[in-house]
Design an enzyme around this catalytic site. Structure first.
Site, PDB file in Angstrom:
ATOM      1  NE  ARG A 146      -3.398  -2.329   2.755  1.00 13.64           N
ATOM      2  CZ  ARG A 146      -3.083  -3.382   3.514  1.00 13.64           C
ATOM      3  NH1 ARG A 146      -1.923  -3.522   4.066  1.00 13.64           N
ATOM      4  NH2 ARG A 146      -4.072  -4.315   3.556  1.00 13.64           N
ATOM      5  CE  LYS A 170      -6.512  -0.543   4.949  1.00 12.37           C
ATOM      6  NZ  LYS A 170      -7.515  -0.848   4.166  1.00 12.37           N
ATOM      7  CG  HIS A 242      -4.961   0.950  -3.846  1.00 12.52           C
ATOM      8  ND1 HIS A 242      -4.444   0.728  -2.521  1.00 12.52           N
ATOM      9  CD2 HIS A 242      -6.118  -0.151  -3.868  1.00 12.52           C
ATOM     10  CE1 HIS A 242      -4.894  -0.253  -1.797  1.00 12.52           C
ATOM     11  NE2 HIS A 242      -5.880  -0.509  -2.579  1.00 12.52           N
ATOM     12  NE  ARG A 245      -3.100  -3.320  -1.491  1.00 14.14           N
ATOM     13  CZ  ARG A 245      -2.679  -4.170  -0.398  1.00 14.14           C
ATOM     14  NH1 ARG A 245      -1.209  -4.496  -0.485  1.00 14.14           N
ATOM     15  NH2 ARG A 245      -3.349  -4.887   0.399  1.00 14.14           N
ATOM     16  CG  HIS A 268      -6.164  -8.667   1.489  1.00 13.38           C
ATOM     17  ND1 HIS A 268      -6.483  -8.971   0.390  1.00 13.38           N
ATOM     18  CD2 HIS A 268      -6.112  -7.604   1.455  1.00 13.38           C
ATOM     19  CE1 HIS A 268      -6.486  -8.232  -0.681  1.00 13.38           C
ATOM     20  NE2 HIS A 268      -6.198  -7.128   0.100  1.00 13.38           N
ATOM     21  CE1 TYR A 277      -6.596  -7.169  -6.985  1.00 15.37           C
ATOM     22  CE2 TYR A 277      -6.517  -8.249  -4.699  1.00 15.37           C
ATOM     23  CZ  TYR A 277      -6.370  -7.185  -5.433  1.00 15.37           C
ATOM     24  OH  TYR A 277      -6.088  -5.877  -4.815  1.00 15.37           O
TER      25      TYR A 277
END
Length: 296
Positions: A146, A170, A242, A245, A268, A277
């Site tokens: 990110r 995150k 992004h 990414r 994730h 994806y």
């Protein structure tokens, strides 16, 4: 009500370990909610009933907010009221059987492999800034970081001898991401010549990538720089960090990577986030089939 919200935000940050930006998002959503309750002269959360929540949702819809934004707000309210029940502030959660609006799934856009190759070769690597820009692009595409992770990347988080970088994503979760030979080459070249020039003899800054002023990049700085390079490359797409990414994830899946591995690489927490994806890969498979099969 303000005191209860502050306690809840502290709970999210300390006990659940959510990232600062996520907690701030919860705070904005809850402040909007309490402003609505105050306008209705509702002074405590135990006085809120389902009709009040439905009226609040009607107000959000009237503001023409995106479905995804409304879904996020409802999710925030549901978790908050669940917390209030657990803490015995209220007895009944007025959102318990409230149906969420269906969230429209927008497939992330990505660049083709040829477009990525063209973009990566655009910076003039004979210059200080060009070499830095090439290293930044190579790292973004090689790792799927990110942009927030890229700008906070420090020298101590580089493990070039092992071919890995260390990053905090995150929820303050740490992960190791392979860098790859090509990206490693450009990072080493940048460290050898460009970065010392950009640092301009200042006290050592921990950031890996430095801007023209010898300081760490901002998110906006990376975005602005990328826009310039995309324009120079003649790519007519709205390319963002992004999107690189997304391109990273899409391309390695198309080349046979396991979905669980991609989940780990992207950081994730839930594999359902990564599964989007697979839809892109299926779309491209159908497109390729129609283009090349003689009877398609």
């Amino acid at each position: 009500m303000d005191d209860i919200i502050q306690e809840y935000l502290h709970h999210l940050r300390i006990e659940q370990g959510l990232a600062v930006n996520t907690v701030q998002s919860y705070k904005r959503d809850l402040n909007k909610y309490t402003s609505f309750l105050a306008a209705k002269k509702i002074a405590s959360f135990d006085a809120v009933v389902k009709a009040d929540v439905k009226e609040y949702l009607t107000m959000l819809n009237a503001e023409k907010l995106a479905t995804s934004s409304i879904s996020r707000m409802i999710s925030a309210l549901r978790q908050f009221h669940k917390y209030l029940v657990e803490e015995k502030v209220i007895k009944i959660n007025p959102l318990d059987d409230l149906k969420l609006p269906k969230k429209k799934q927008n497939l992330p856009k990505s660049l083709s492999v040829n477009e990525v190759d063209h973009l990566l070769s655009t910076p003039d690597t004979k210059t200080v800034l060009g070499l830095r820009d090439r290293a930044i692009l190579e790292v973004l595409y090689a790792t799927g970081l990110r942009v927030s992770e890229l700008v906070t990347l420090t020298l101590s988080e580089l493990h070039l001898d092992l071919g890995f970088i260390q990053t905090i994503g995150k929820g303050d979760k740490e992960r190791l991401v392979p860098l790859g030979e090509e990206a490693t080459y450009w990072v080493e070249a940048y460290l050898a010549t460009s970065r010392p020039s950009l640092a301009k003899g200042r006290a050592e800054t921990p950031h890996l990538f430095l801007n023209f002023h010898g300081k760490g990049f901002s998110r906006q700085g990376i975005w602005k720089n990328l826009k310039k390079l995309v324009q120079e490359a003649g790519i007519h797409k709205n390319v963002s960090p992004h999107m690189l990414r997304h391109s990273f994830a899409t391309h390695i899946l198309e080349n046979g990577a396991d979905l669980r591995i991609v989940q780990e690489l992207l950081g994730h927490s839930d594999i359902s986030t990564t599964q989007i994806y697979t839809h892109i890969s299926k779309e491209r498979m159908v497109e390729s089939y129609r283009q090349h099969h003689p009877r398609a």
